[in-house]
Design a protein around this motif. Structure first.
Motif, PDB file in Angstrom:
ATOM      1  N   ALA A 199      16.985 -12.940   7.565  1.00 21.36           N
ATOM      2  CA  ALA A 199      16.106 -13.309   6.552  1.00 21.36           C
ATOM      3  C   ALA A 199      16.149 -12.364   5.459  1.00 21.36           C
ATOM      4  O   ALA A 199      15.921 -10.945   5.718  1.00 21.36           O
ATOM      5  CB  ALA A 199      14.738 -13.593   6.841  1.00 21.36           C
ATOM      6  N   THR A 200      15.946 -12.661   4.242  1.00 22.37           N
ATOM      7  CA  THR A 200      16.004 -11.787   3.129  1.00 22.37           C
ATOM      8  C   THR A 200      14.302 -12.185   2.484  1.00 22.37           C
ATOM      9  O   THR A 200      14.113 -13.274   2.307  1.00 22.37           O
ATOM     10  CB  THR A 200      16.907 -11.932   1.795  1.00 22.37           C
ATOM     11  OG1 THR A 200      18.283 -11.528   2.454  1.00 22.37           O
ATOM     12  CG2 THR A 200      16.704 -10.695   0.630  1.00 22.37           C
ATOM     13  N   VAL A 201      13.597 -10.860   2.734  1.00 21.25           N
ATOM     14  CA  VAL A 201      12.276 -11.075   2.288  1.00 21.25           C
ATOM     15  C   VAL A 201      11.723 -10.441   1.229  1.00 21.25           C
ATOM     16  O   VAL A 201      12.048  -9.220   1.011  1.00 21.25           O
ATOM     17  CB  VAL A 201      11.456 -10.889   3.535  1.00 21.25           C
ATOM     18  CG1 VAL A 201       9.703 -11.301   3.468  1.00 21.25           C
ATOM     19  CG2 VAL A 201      11.797 -11.608   4.873  1.00 21.25           C
ATOM     20  N   LEU A 202      11.014 -11.291   0.249  1.00 22.34           N
ATOM     21  CA  LEU A 202      10.335 -10.490  -0.844  1.00 22.34           C
ATOM     22  C   LEU A 202       9.196 -10.195  -0.639  1.00 22.34           C
ATOM     23  O   LEU A 202       8.327 -11.259  -0.221  1.00 22.34           O
ATOM     24  CB  LEU A 202      10.576 -11.242  -2.144  1.00 22.34           C
ATOM     25  CG  LEU A 202       9.933 -10.691  -3.578  1.00 22.34           C
ATOM     26  CD1 LEU A 202      10.457  -9.544  -3.819  1.00 22.34           C
ATOM     27  CD2 LEU A 202      10.169 -11.623  -4.589  1.00 22.34           C
ATOM     28  N   LEU A 203       8.592  -8.806  -0.451  1.00 25.51           N
ATOM     29  CA  LEU A 203       7.343  -8.460  -0.207  1.00 25.51           C
ATOM     30  C   LEU A 203       6.542  -8.205  -1.372  1.00 25.51           C
ATOM     31  O   LEU A 203       7.065  -7.388  -2.182  1.00 25.51           O
ATOM     32  CB  LEU A 203       7.091  -7.583   0.919  1.00 25.51           C
ATOM     33  CG  LEU A 203       7.930  -7.878   2.176  1.00 25.51           C
ATOM     34  CD1 LEU A 203       8.043  -6.740   3.185  1.00 25.51           C
ATOM     35  CD2 LEU A 203       7.077  -9.155   2.913  1.00 25.51           C
ATOM     36  N   ILE A 204       5.233  -7.960  -1.423  1.00 25.84           N
ATOM     37  CA  ILE A 204       4.363  -7.326  -2.570  1.00 25.84           C
ATOM     38  C   ILE A 204       3.473  -6.495  -1.403  1.00 25.84           C
ATOM     39  O   ILE A 204       2.611  -6.959  -0.672  1.00 25.84           O
ATOM     40  CB  ILE A 204       3.721  -8.162  -3.638  1.00 25.84           C
ATOM     41  CG1 ILE A 204       3.059  -7.244  -4.545  1.00 25.84           C
ATOM     42  CG2 ILE A 204       2.507  -9.122  -2.907  1.00 25.84           C
ATOM     43  CD1 ILE A 204       2.647  -7.925  -5.804  1.00 25.84           C
ATOM     44  N   ASP A 205       3.377  -5.133  -1.837  1.00 31.07           N
ATOM     45  CA  ASP A 205       2.410  -4.056  -1.219  1.00 31.07           C
ATOM     46  C   ASP A 205       1.100  -4.410  -1.698  1.00 31.07           C
ATOM     47  O   ASP A 205       1.003  -4.360  -2.994  1.00 31.07           O
ATOM     48  CB  ASP A 205       2.886  -2.798  -1.395  1.00 31.07           C
ATOM     49  CG  ASP A 205       2.148  -1.767  -0.634  1.00 31.07           C
ATOM     50  OD1 ASP A 205       0.786  -2.017  -0.842  1.00 31.07           O
ATOM     51  OD2 ASP A 205       2.702  -0.747  -0.193  1.00 31.07           O
ATOM     52  N   GLU A 206       0.286  -4.744  -1.074  1.00 33.55           N
ATOM     53  CA  GLU A 206      -1.202  -5.473  -1.485  1.00 33.55           C
ATOM     54  C   GLU A 206      -1.993  -3.969  -2.111  1.00 33.55           C
ATOM     55  O   GLU A 206      -2.870  -4.563  -2.813  1.00 33.55           O
ATOM     56  CB  GLU A 206      -1.767  -6.121  -0.299  1.00 33.55           C
ATOM     57  CG  GLU A 206      -1.282  -7.394  -0.055  1.00 33.55           C
ATOM     58  CD  GLU A 206      -2.104  -8.150   1.064  1.00 33.55           C
ATOM     59  OE1 GLU A 206      -2.841  -7.568   1.774  1.00 33.55           O
ATOM     60  OE2 GLU A 206      -1.790  -9.481   1.265  1.00 33.55           O
ATOM     61  N   ASP A 207      -1.564  -2.685  -1.752  1.00 34.41           N
ATOM     62  CA  ASP A 207      -2.265  -1.657  -2.294  1.00 34.41           C
ATOM     63  C   ASP A 207      -1.720  -1.206  -3.616  1.00 34.41           C
ATOM     64  O   ASP A 207      -2.541  -0.730  -4.632  1.00 34.41           O
ATOM     65  CB  ASP A 207      -2.366  -0.584  -1.269  1.00 34.41           C
ATOM     66  CG  ASP A 207      -2.989  -0.923   0.249  1.00 34.41           C
ATOM     67  OD1 ASP A 207      -3.949  -1.811   0.010  1.00 34.41           O
ATOM     68  OD2 ASP A 207      -2.530  -0.334   1.125  1.00 34.41           O
ATOM     69  N   THR A 208      -0.422  -1.271  -3.657  1.00 34.72           N
ATOM     70  CA  THR A 208       0.183  -0.679  -4.979  1.00 34.72           C
ATOM     71  C   THR A 208       0.844  -1.538  -5.805  1.00 34.72           C
ATOM     72  O   THR A 208       1.308  -1.236  -6.917  1.00 34.72           O
ATOM     73  CB  THR A 208       1.425   0.372  -4.572  1.00 34.72           C
ATOM     74  OG1 THR A 208       2.388  -0.481  -3.887  1.00 34.72           O
ATOM     75  CG2 THR A 208       0.882   1.411  -3.708  1.00 34.72           C
ATOM     76  N   GLU A 209       0.925  -3.038  -5.265  1.00 36.55           N
ATOM     77  CA  GLU A 209       1.317  -4.165  -6.144  1.00 36.55           C
ATOM     78  C   GLU A 209       2.925  -3.999  -6.426  1.00 36.55           C
ATOM     79  O   GLU A 209       3.457  -4.643  -7.387  1.00 36.55           O
ATOM     80  CB  GLU A 209       0.796  -4.136  -7.356  1.00 36.55           C
ATOM     81  CG  GLU A 209      -0.790  -4.603  -7.448  1.00 36.55           C
ATOM     82  CD  GLU A 209      -1.093  -5.880  -6.693  1.00 36.55           C
ATOM     83  OE1 GLU A 209      -0.512  -6.768  -7.021  1.00 36.55           O
ATOM     84  OE2 GLU A 209      -2.142  -6.106  -5.942  1.00 36.55           O
ATOM     85  N   LEU A 210       3.506  -3.130  -5.609  1.00 33.81           N
ATOM     86  CA  LEU A 210       4.864  -2.965  -5.816  1.00 33.81           C
ATOM     87  C   LEU A 210       5.678  -3.852  -5.093  1.00 33.81           C
ATOM     88  O   LEU A 210       5.251  -4.104  -3.918  1.00 33.81           O
ATOM     89  CB  LEU A 210       5.328  -1.545  -5.070  1.00 33.81           C
ATOM     90  CG  LEU A 210       4.902  -0.349  -6.029  1.00 33.81           C
ATOM     91  CD1 LEU A 210       5.503   0.888  -5.485  1.00 33.81           C
ATOM     92  CD2 LEU A 210       5.735  -0.564  -7.365  1.00 33.81           C
ATOM     93  N   GLU A 211       6.785  -4.508  -5.681  1.00 31.99           N
ATOM     94  CA  GLU A 211       7.422  -5.526  -4.812  1.00 31.99           C
ATOM     95  C   GLU A 211       8.773  -4.878  -4.001  1.00 31.99           C
ATOM     96  O   GLU A 211       9.303  -3.934  -4.573  1.00 31.99           O
ATOM     97  CB  GLU A 211       8.009  -6.536  -5.831  1.00 31.99           C
ATOM     98  CG  GLU A 211       7.022  -7.617  -6.262  1.00 31.99           C
ATOM     99  CD  GLU A 211       7.334  -8.685  -7.167  1.00 31.99           C
ATOM    100  OE1 GLU A 211       8.711  -8.668  -7.380  1.00 31.99           O
ATOM    101  OE2 GLU A 211       6.720  -9.528  -7.599  1.00 31.99           O
TER     102      GLU A 211
END
Length: 157
Positions: A89-101
């Motif tokens: 899988a290719t997963v797009l995440l967002i860091d909940e602390d820094t808001e960086l994808e």
């Protein structure tokens, strides 16, 4: 021995490296050894010892690659689908602390390269993501500290 999961592109890259080491590097190193031998006394010949060291490292990597390729369980990710994260899988995440994808593809250990966005199936973040769906939050405890991520997208390409 257990099979080693691997993507088609990862398998191809390892096969290309093996072919390069067999057909390009090995003959070049043999030539280097031959030239160094021609310089005389081998006990004090740094070029000879360096070439022999290169030969040893190259042959070791050849054996390692042959072993990995023998045990490879090649998985065609383009044939996979689903709503949950699994191998390939290719997963797009967002860091909940820094808001960086961040975008990661979950691959086998031999083909992992975090700087290129390919993370090992055995990494802490992969283990946390497996089985999760879009919208889920995951807490990842890694050597660099704990991070919380939200899954924005899951693709199989």
């Amino acid at each position: 021995m257990d099979k080693i999961p691997m993507t088609v592109s990862g398998h191809q890259a390892l096969r290309e490296e093996l072919n390069n080491r067999l057909s390009v590097e090995r003959p070049r190193i043999i030539q280097d050894i031959s030239e160094a031998r021609a310089h005389g006394d081998l006990s004090e010949n740094a070029e000879y010892h360096a070439a022999k060291e290169q030969q040893s490292l190259n042959e070791g990597r050849i054996q390692e690659l042959e072993s990995i390729l023998t045990l490879a369980d090649v998985i065609d990710v383009s044939r996979l689908s689903g709503d949950t994260v699994k191998f390939g899988a290719t997963v797009l995440l967002i860091d909940e602390d820094t808001e960086l994808e961040k975008t990661y593809q979950i691959v086998g250990d031999p083909e992992a390269d975090a700087s290129a966005g390919r993370i090992s199936i055995s990494s802490p973040i992969s283990r946390a993501l497996i089985g999760k769906e879009v919208g889920d939050s995951v807490e990842v405890t890694a050597p660099g500290g704990a991070h919380s991520y939200e899954i924005l997208e899951i693709k199989y390409i």
